[in-house]
Design a protein around this motif. Structure first.
Motif, PDB file in Angstrom:
ATOM      1  N   GLU A  69       0.823  -1.206   0.000  1.00  0.00           N
ATOM      2  CA  GLU A  69       0.000   0.000   0.000  1.00  0.00           C
ATOM      3  C   GLU A  69       0.856   1.254   0.000  1.00  0.00           C
ATOM      4  O   GLU A  69       0.542   2.235  -0.688  1.00  0.00           O
ATOM      5  N   GLU A  70       1.945   1.243   0.769  1.00  0.00           N
ATOM      6  CA  GLU A  70       2.826   2.405   0.827  1.00  0.00           C
ATOM      7  C   GLU A  70       3.520   2.638  -0.513  1.00  0.00           C
ATOM      8  O   GLU A  70       3.633   3.783  -0.971  1.00  0.00           O
ATOM      9  N   GLU A  71       3.964   1.568  -1.144  1.00  0.00           N
ATOM     10  CA  GLU A  71       4.654   1.721  -2.433  1.00  0.00           C
ATOM     11  C   GLU A  71       3.681   2.190  -3.515  1.00  0.00           C
ATOM     12  O   GLU A  71       4.044   2.981  -4.397  1.00  0.00           O
ATOM     13  N   LEU A  72       2.440   1.726  -3.430  1.00  0.00           N
ATOM     14  CA  LEU A  72       1.424   2.185  -4.373  1.00  0.00           C
ATOM     15  C   LEU A  72       1.163   3.675  -4.199  1.00  0.00           C
ATOM     16  O   LEU A  72       1.035   4.418  -5.177  1.00  0.00           O
ATOM     17  N   LYS A  73       1.122   4.135  -2.946  1.00  0.00           N
ATOM     18  CA  LYS A  73       0.918   5.561  -2.673  1.00  0.00           C
ATOM     19  C   LYS A  73       2.096   6.386  -3.185  1.00  0.00           C
ATOM     20  O   LYS A  73       1.923   7.493  -3.713  1.00  0.00           O
ATOM     21  N   ILE A  74       3.309   5.850  -3.064  1.00  0.00           N
ATOM     22  CA  ILE A  74       4.505   6.566  -3.529  1.00  0.00           C
ATOM     23  C   ILE A  74       4.435   6.812  -5.036  1.00  0.00           C
ATOM     24  O   ILE A  74       4.644   7.931  -5.507  1.00  0.00           O
ATOM     25  N   ILE A  75       4.119   5.772  -5.800  1.00  0.00           N
ATOM     26  CA  ILE A  75       4.127   5.956  -7.253  1.00  0.00           C
ATOM     27  C   ILE A  75       2.958   6.826  -7.714  1.00  0.00           C
ATOM     28  O   ILE A  75       3.070   7.535  -8.712  1.00  0.00           O
ATOM     29  N   ARG A  76       1.855   6.800  -6.960  1.00  0.00           N
ATOM     30  CA  ARG A  76       0.725   7.649  -7.331  1.00  0.00           C
ATOM     31  C   ARG A  76       0.977   9.110  -6.963  1.00  0.00           C
ATOM     32  O   ARG A  76       0.590  10.022  -7.693  1.00  0.00           O
ATOM     33  N   ASP A  77       1.628   9.328  -5.808  1.00  0.00           N
ATOM     34  CA  ASP A  77       1.876  10.703  -5.347  1.00  0.00           C
ATOM     35  C   ASP A  77       2.930  11.409  -6.184  1.00  0.00           C
ATOM     36  O   ASP A  77       2.872  12.621  -6.383  1.00  0.00           O
ATOM     37  N   PHE A  78       3.914  10.651  -6.668  1.00  0.00           N
ATOM     38  CA  PHE A  78       5.075  11.288  -7.286  1.00  0.00           C
ATOM     39  C   PHE A  78       5.186  11.085  -8.792  1.00  0.00           C
ATOM     40  O   PHE A  78       6.082  11.643  -9.416  1.00  0.00           O
ATOM     41  N   ARG A  79       4.298  10.322  -9.404  1.00  0.00           N
ATOM     42  CA  ARG A  79       4.465  10.039 -10.830  1.00  0.00           C
ATOM     43  C   ARG A  79       4.245  11.267 -11.704  1.00  0.00           C
ATOM     44  O   ARG A  79       4.786  11.357 -12.809  1.00  0.00           O
ATOM     45  N   GLY A  80       3.458  12.240 -11.227  1.00  0.00           N
ATOM     46  CA  GLY A  80       3.214  13.437 -12.020  1.00  0.00           C
ATOM     47  C   GLY A  80       4.172  14.559 -11.738  1.00  0.00           C
ATOM     48  O   GLY A  80       4.059  15.646 -12.298  1.00  0.00           O
ATOM     49  N   ASN A  81       5.141  14.316 -10.854  1.00  0.00           N
ATOM     50  CA  ASN A  81       6.103  15.345 -10.464  1.00  0.00           C
ATOM     51  C   ASN A  81       7.431  15.045 -11.133  1.00  0.00           C
ATOM     52  O   ASN A  81       8.032  13.995 -10.893  1.00  0.00           O
ATOM     53  N   ALA A  82       7.885  15.983 -11.956  1.00  0.00           N
ATOM     54  CA  ALA A  82       9.127  15.750 -12.710  1.00  0.00           C
ATOM     55  C   ALA A  82      10.314  15.521 -11.793  1.00  0.00           C
ATOM     56  O   ALA A  82      11.235  14.773 -12.111  1.00  0.00           O
ATOM     57  N   SER A  83      10.319  16.189 -10.644  1.00  0.00           N
ATOM     58  CA  SER A  83      11.446  16.046  -9.710  1.00  0.00           C
ATOM     59  C   SER A  83      11.221  14.915  -8.728  1.00  0.00           C
ATOM     60  O   SER A  83      12.092  14.630  -7.903  1.00  0.00           O
ATOM     61  N   HIS A  84      10.054  14.274  -8.797  1.00  0.00           N
ATOM     62  CA  HIS A  84       9.708  13.170  -7.912  1.00  0.00           C
ATOM     63  C   HIS A  84       9.667  13.593  -6.443  1.00  0.00           C
ATOM     64  O   HIS A  84       9.773  12.773  -5.552  1.00  0.00           O
ATOM     65  N   LYS A  85       9.497  14.879  -6.204  1.00  0.00           N
ATOM     66  CA  LYS A  85       9.498  15.372  -4.832  1.00  0.00           C
ATOM     67  C   LYS A  85       8.344  16.344  -4.614  1.00  0.00           C
ATOM     68  O   LYS A  85       7.924  17.046  -5.518  1.00  0.00           O
ATOM     69  N   LYS A  86       7.858  16.375  -3.386  1.00  0.00           N
ATOM     70  CA  LYS A  86       6.835  17.336  -3.012  1.00  0.00           C
ATOM     71  C   LYS A  86       7.505  18.601  -2.485  1.00  0.00           C
ATOM     72  O   LYS A  86       8.695  18.618  -2.160  1.00  0.00           O
ATOM     73  N   GLU A  87       6.716  19.663  -2.389  1.00  0.00           N
ATOM     74  CA  GLU A  87       7.256  20.928  -1.894  1.00  0.00           C
ATOM     75  C   GLU A  87       7.459  20.865  -0.384  1.00  0.00           C
ATOM     76  O   GLU A  87       6.577  20.454   0.366  1.00  0.00           O
ATOM     77  N   ILE A  88       8.634  21.300   0.061  1.00  0.00           N
ATOM     78  CA  ILE A  88       8.961  21.318   1.485  1.00  0.00           C
ATOM     79  C   ILE A  88       8.770  22.739   2.011  1.00  0.00           C
ATOM     80  O   ILE A  88       9.204  23.704   1.372  1.00  0.00           O
ATOM     81  N   SER A  89       8.150  22.862   3.162  1.00  0.00           N
ATOM     82  CA  SER A  89       7.968  24.183   3.758  1.00  0.00           C
ATOM     83  C   SER A  89       8.347  24.129   5.231  1.00  0.00           C
ATOM     84  O   SER A  89       8.128  23.121   5.908  1.00  0.00           O
ATOM     85  N   ALA A  90       8.951  25.220   5.713  1.00  0.00           N
ATOM     86  CA  ALA A  90       9.362  25.305   7.116  1.00  0.00           C
ATOM     87  C   ALA A  90       8.137  25.506   8.002  1.00  0.00           C
ATOM     88  O   ALA A  90       7.315  26.381   7.754  1.00  0.00           O
ATOM     89  N   VAL A  91       8.031  24.691   9.031  1.00  0.00           N
ATOM     90  CA  VAL A  91       6.881  24.739   9.934  1.00  0.00           C
ATOM     91  C   VAL A  91       7.257  25.339  11.287  1.00  0.00           C
ATOM     92  O   VAL A  91       6.451  26.023  11.903  1.00  0.00           O
ATOM     93  N   ALA A  92       8.477  25.112  11.744  1.00  0.00           N
ATOM     94  CA  ALA A  92       8.896  25.584  13.066  1.00  0.00           C
ATOM     95  C   ALA A  92      10.184  26.379  12.955  1.00  0.00           C
ATOM     96  O   ALA A  92      11.016  26.148  12.076  1.00  0.00           O
ATOM     97  N   SER A  93      10.347  27.318  13.873  1.00  0.00           N
ATOM     98  CA  SER A  93      11.558  28.143  13.916  1.00  0.00           C
ATOM     99  C   SER A  93      12.609  27.489  14.800  1.00  0.00           C
ATOM    100  O   SER A  93      12.311  26.581  15.590  1.00  0.00           O
ATOM    101  N   ILE A  94      13.832  27.970  14.680  1.00  0.00           N
ATOM    102  CA  ILE A  94      14.923  27.452  15.512  1.00  0.00           C
ATOM    103  C   ILE A  94      14.664  27.752  16.990  1.00  0.00           C
ATOM    104  O   ILE A  94      14.955  26.926  17.863  1.00  0.00           O
ATOM    105  N   SER A  95      14.103  28.919  17.288  1.00  0.00           N
ATOM    106  CA  SER A  95      13.816  29.261  18.694  1.00  0.00           C
ATOM    107  C   SER A  95      12.809  28.293  19.299  1.00  0.00           C
ATOM    108  O   SER A  95      12.905  27.939  20.482  1.00  0.00           O
ATOM    109  N   GLU A  96      11.840  27.838  18.487  1.00  0.00           N
ATOM    110  CA  GLU A  96      10.878  26.857  18.986  1.00  0.00           C
ATOM    111  C   GLU A  96      11.562  25.520  19.252  1.00  0.00           C
ATOM    112  O   GLU A  96      11.294  24.864  20.274  1.00  0.00           O
ATOM    113  N   VAL A  97      12.457  25.113  18.363  1.00  0.00           N
ATOM    114  CA  VAL A  97      13.193  23.870  18.574  1.00  0.00           C
ATOM    115  C   VAL A  97      14.031  23.956  19.846  1.00  0.00           C
ATOM    116  O   VAL A  97      14.094  23.017  20.646  1.00  0.00           O
TER     117      VAL A  97
END
Length: 311
Positions: free
Chosen positions: A175-203
């Motif tokens: 199931e996980e491998e099926l989700k991987i190929i479905r999530d990333f097959r339309g992305n030329a870089s095979h990656k999703k967008e990464i966004s910062a959620v927490a600051s260093i001060s919070e860490v």
């Protein structure tokens, strides 16, 4: 704690089927530990580290280790600038918050050892001058267990001991491998967008809070009994050290914190035992023929009674 939950959800949306590994990486970050990711090529180790680093507003450096990488590439170097007629500092890759040491076992032992001071003391010495590394600072290293012996240099026990966790990443489920190929097959870089959620001060605030998680005396005794049992086992040549006992304490505190508790339970210790201990355990020649380190560790864990007193 809501932000910590948000980060876990964000990372699980970026990395399919690695919930447990993500938790261990968060624990390492909170406890300023280091992580060694080990898996076959193409299993997403590098992407996991990059997605993890990108979820925080901190510095990130990736160093691709090869036999020609020098210690100065890791720590830095002073060089003579002919224009200014002065020596200038060129910082190495360790001057960051999260360092991805990709394929660390392809570097020479001399280059590997240049990380020891940074990993243990959070500092780097360059031509006699000591520089403090940013806070927090953690190393996420990757290595492929199927590499041929030619051109690779296995990490010595002293350096393996610097890693809080060693995570062996297996293949995903159907199931996980099926989700991987479905999530990333339309992305030329095979990656999703990464966004910062927490600051260093919070860490940094979470790190201080995680260190204050209480641990009962009975659980301290339980950890020591586990550690000492590894040294007495007939199939073990090199048991867990005092540093390993302290690593178990820190890892259990981190696990309790990300679960929203202010105290450690025996289950927290059992949860972190394998990734903390396996790379620190060395079996005898006979032991390697009849058992795996994980089996020996499981046998030891089952032989030590867990504390049952209400904590």
């Amino acid at each position: 704690m809501e932000k910590l939950t948000l980060i876990r959800e964000h990372l699980n949306s970026l990395i399919v089927g690695r919930e447990k590994e993500i938790d261990f990486m968060l624990i390492a970050l909170l406890q300023e530990g280091h992580v060694l990711l080990e898996s076959v090529p193409g299993s997403g180790k590098t992407w996991m580290a990059k997605a993890f680093a990108g979820s925080f507003q901190g510095g990130f450096q990736r160093l691709q280790f090869t036999p020609d990488v020098l210690p100065s590439d890791v720590t830095g170097i002073r060089f003579f600038n002919p224009q200014t007629q002065e020596f200038e500092l060129r910082p190495g890759a360790v001057l960051t918050n999260l360092l991805l040491a990709d394929e660390i076992n392809r570097a020479t032992p001399r280059t590997q050892s240049s990380l020891l001071e940074a990993m243990e003391e959070k500092q780097a010495t360059i031509d006699g001058e000591t520089l403090q590394l940013p806070d927090p600072f953690i190393v996420i290293a990757t290595q492929n267990p199927v590499e041929s012996q030619q051109g690779t240099f296995p990490l010595p026990a002293a350096q393996l001991d610097r890693f809080l966790f060693r995570l062996e990443i297996g293949y995903p489920s159907f199931e996980e491998e099926l989700k991987i190929i479905r999530d990333f097959r339309g992305n030329a870089s095979h990656k999703k967008e990464i966004s910062a959620v927490a600051s260093i001060s919070e860490v940094q605030a979470w790190t201080q809070a995680a260190k204050k998680v209480s641990i009962h005396e009975d659980i301290e005794h339980y950890i020591i009994k586990l550690v000492q049992a590894t040294r007495a086992h007939p199939l073990v040549e090199l048991g867990l050290s005092s540093r390993a006992a302290l690593a178990l304490v820190h890892a259990a505190q981190g696990r309790a914190f990300i679960e929203g508790r202010i105290f450690v339970t025996p289950d927290d210790v059992k949860y972190v035992l394998q990734p903390v201990a396996l790379h620190r355990l060395l079996l005898t020649g006979e032991g390697m023929l009849i058992a795996k380190p994980s089996e020996v560790l499981q046998e030891i864990a089952e032989s030590i009674p867990m504390p049952v007193e209400a904590l």
